[in-house]
Design a protein around this motif. Structure first.
Motif, mmCIF file in Angstrom:
data_model
loop_
_atom_site.group_PDB
_atom_site.id
_atom_site.type_symbol
_atom_site.label_atom_id
_atom_site.label_comp_id
_atom_site.label_asym_id
_atom_site.label_seq_id
_atom_site.Cartn_x
_atom_site.Cartn_y
_atom_site.Cartn_z
ATOM 1 N N SER A 1 -13.621 31.205 38.056
ATOM 2 C CA SER A 1 -12.640 31.951 37.253
ATOM 3 C C SER A 1 -13.146 32.092 35.824
ATOM 4 C CB SER A 1 -11.297 31.195 37.264
ATOM 5 O OG SER A 1 -10.600 31.393 36.051
ATOM 6 N N HIS B 1 -11.448 33.190 33.312
ATOM 7 C CA HIS B 1 -10.430 32.665 32.384
ATOM 8 C C HIS B 1 -10.594 31.148 32.234
ATOM 9 C CE1 HIS B 1 -8.415 36.539 33.442
ATOM 10 N NE2 HIS B 1 -8.001 36.475 32.188
ATOM 11 N N LEU C 1 -7.625 27.654 44.699
ATOM 12 C CA LEU C 1 -6.959 28.965 44.660
ATOM 13 C C LEU C 1 -6.937 29.595 46.044
ATOM 14 C CD1 LEU C 1 -8.032 30.853 41.393
ATOM 15 C CD2 LEU C 1 -6.251 29.164 41.720
ATOM 16 N N HIS D 1 -2.265 26.785 43.653
ATOM 17 C CA HIS D 1 -1.682 27.206 42.370
ATOM 18 C C HIS D 1 -0.269 27.761 42.507
ATOM 19 C CE1 HIS D 1 -3.602 30.552 44.315
ATOM 20 N NE2 HIS D 1 -3.235 31.432 43.407
ATOM 21 N N LYS D 2 0.165 27.998 43.747
ATOM 22 C CA LYS D 2 1.533 28.517 43.961
ATOM 23 C C LYS D 2 2.452 27.423 44.522
ATOM 24 C CE LYS D 2 0.161 32.617 42.653
ATOM 25 N NZ LYS D 2 0.309 32.992 41.234
ATOM 26 N N GLY E 1 1.705 30.282 37.785
ATOM 27 C CA GLY E 1 0.857 29.955 38.931
ATOM 28 C C GLY E 1 -0.575 30.434 38.751
ATOM 29 N N GLN E 2 -1.112 30.234 37.565
ATOM 30 C CA GLN E 2 -2.491 30.678 37.299
ATOM 31 C C GLN E 2 -3.277 29.587 36.580
ATOM 32 O OE1 GLN E 2 -1.704 34.331 35.012
ATOM 33 N NE2 GLN E 2 -2.317 35.524 36.801
ATOM 34 N N VAL E 3 -4.577 29.562 36.852
ATOM 35 C CA VAL E 3 -5.485 28.728 36.054
ATOM 36 C C VAL E 3 -6.008 29.593 34.907
ATOM 37 C CG1 VAL E 3 -6.204 27.168 37.903
ATOM 38 C CG2 VAL E 3 -7.423 29.350 37.621
ATOM 39 N N PRO E 4 -6.403 28.977 33.803
ATOM 40 C CA PRO E 4 -6.500 27.546 33.535
ATOM 41 C C PRO E 4 -5.210 26.961 32.956
ATOM 42 C CG PRO E 4 -7.437 28.754 31.686
ATOM 43 C CD PRO E 4 -6.996 29.788 32.693
ATOM 44 N N ASP F 1 -2.532 29.373 29.893
ATOM 45 C CA ASP F 1 -3.066 30.660 29.407
ATOM 46 C C ASP F 1 -4.346 30.396 28.611
ATOM 47 O OD1 ASP F 1 -2.403 33.769 28.914
ATOM 48 O OD2 ASP F 1 -3.344 32.891 27.161
ATOM 49 N N SER F 2 -5.404 31.061 29.048
ATOM 50 C CA SER F 2 -6.722 30.765 28.465
ATOM 51 C C SER F 2 -6.755 30.989 26.949
ATOM 52 C CB SER F 2 -7.803 31.605 29.149
ATOM 53 O OG SER F 2 -7.526 32.979 29.017
ATOM 54 N N TYR G 1 -16.373 37.353 30.982
ATOM 55 C CA TYR G 1 -16.244 38.544 31.835
ATOM 56 C C TYR G 1 -17.222 39.654 31.441
ATOM 57 C CZ TYR G 1 -12.255 36.542 34.239
ATOM 58 O OH TYR G 1 -11.450 35.744 35.010
HETATM 59 N N1 LIG Z 1 -3.326 35.369 31.207
HETATM 60 C C1 LIG Z 1 -3.924 34.318 32.014
HETATM 61 C C2 LIG Z 1 -4.594 34.939 33.222
HETATM 62 C C3 LIG Z 1 -5.242 33.862 34.090
HETATM 63 C C4 LIG Z 1 -5.687 34.384 35.439
HETATM 64 O O1 LIG Z 1 -5.644 35.595 35.720
HETATM 65 N N2 LIG Z 1 -6.115 33.444 36.270
HETATM 66 C C5 LIG Z 1 -6.523 33.765 37.605
HETATM 67 C C6 LIG Z 1 -7.895 33.199 37.902
HETATM 68 S S1 LIG Z 1 -9.120 34.016 36.892
HETATM 69 C C7 LIG Z 1 -5.547 33.159 38.578
HETATM 70 O O2 LIG Z 1 -5.132 32.029 38.420
HETATM 71 N N3 LIG Z 1 -5.203 33.936 39.604
HETATM 72 C C8 LIG Z 1 -4.309 33.508 40.608
HETATM 73 C C9 LIG Z 1 -3.048 34.306 40.621
HETATM 74 O O3 LIG Z 1 -2.783 35.079 39.679
HETATM 75 O O4 LIG Z 1 -2.303 34.166 41.578
HETATM 76 C C10 LIG Z 1 -4.908 33.520 31.180
HETATM 77 O O5 LIG Z 1 -5.491 34.084 30.255
HETATM 78 O O6 LIG Z 1 -5.089 32.320 31.454
#
Ligand SMILES: N[C@@H](CCC(=O)N[C@@H](CS)C(=O)NCC(=O)O)C(=O)O
Length: 227
Positions: free
Chosen positions: A34, A36, A58, A63-64, A75-78, A89-90, A187
């Motif tokens: 990832s 982020h 993931l 994460h969910k 439900g998102q990393v990091p 939020d990164s 990215y």
């Molecule tokens: N705005 C968030 C976006 C984070 C993000 O998109 N994480 C992705 C991995 S790169 C994730 O956890 N995706 C799983 C999902 O959204 O269900 C940040 O900057 O941390």
């Protein structure tokens, strides 16, 4: 970190001017591919901070599940834990780490004008970078159901603009690296994995090399595109 590790760290890095903050207890919940997550990992490393890296499954949907959602309801990393504090939020993590541990204000400058410029790029990281190169990579590497052609077009629009900005100065906000560069690095560097070539952007490629030369830089593993 034990006293011995701390001394070893200081002597290895020769960072006598930037002593470690007292005994941080940091855990970064992340996924190794990832971008982020890598953004946060890179910031930790550039600041010379040790953190426990906790892999989040993931693919298995960890994460969910409630334990992770309790840390980040999106439900998102990091997600970063610093003792009892949780930051998700990164970009929020970058700002937190710089405010808390970058005593010199190198990455998140105190000067209002420079800080505003850094924030401008954090917005680009959450906007155009996510919708362009990050989305194109999601399609190619993870088979995400997104429009690859649209993402590629947006990526090149962003990179055309970035190329002009980076032709004028070494880093996004002046002479030294800031959170702006950390937020946009991953990215951009990994855009070819989404079939977005960096061939036409020499200033961007030189900027990537400058970031990779920063003391404490850590890479994210490369992933071959599936197309
Ligand atoms: N705005 C968030 C976006 C984070 C993000 O998109 N994480 C992705 C991995 S790169 C994730 O956890 N995706 C799983 C999902 O959204 O269900 C940040 O900057 O941390």
């Amino acid at each position: 970190m034990t006293c011995q590790q701390r001394l070893l760290f200081l002597s290895e890095r020769g960072r006598t001017l930037h002593p470690m903050p007292e005994a941080p207890s940091l855990r970064l919940h992340r996924f190794s591919l990832s971008g982020h997550s890598h953004r946060a990992e890179l910031m930790l490393s550039l600041l010379g901070l040790n953190a426990e890296l906790v892999n989040v499954d993931l693919r298995g949907g960890e994460h969910k599940q409630p334990p992770f959602l309790a840390k980040n309801s999106f439900g998102q990393v990091p997600v970063l834990e610093d003792g009892a504090l949780t930051v998700s939020d990164s970009n929020a993590i970058l700002v937190y780490l710089a405010e808390r541990y970058d005593a010199q204000g190198r990455y998140w400058p105190a000067d209002p004008a420079r800080r505003g410029q850094v924030q401008r790029w954090l917005s680009v990281a959450a906007g155009q970078l996510a919708a362009g190169p990050a989305a194109a990579r999601l399609v190619r590497v993870f088979n995400a159901p997104l429009d690859h052609a649209v993402a590629v077009r947006k990526a090149h629009e962003l990179f055309t603009l970035l190329e002009k900005e980076l032709s004028a100065r070494p880093f996004l906000v002046g002479e030294t690296a800031t959170l702006a560069d950390v937020a946009l690095y991953t990215y951009t560097a990994h855009a070819p994995e989404g079939d977005v070539s960096l061939e036409a952007y020499p200033a961007i490629r030189q900027w990537l090399t400058r970031i990779e030369a920063l003391p404490g830089f850590v890479p994210m593993p490369r992933t071959p595109a599936k197309s």
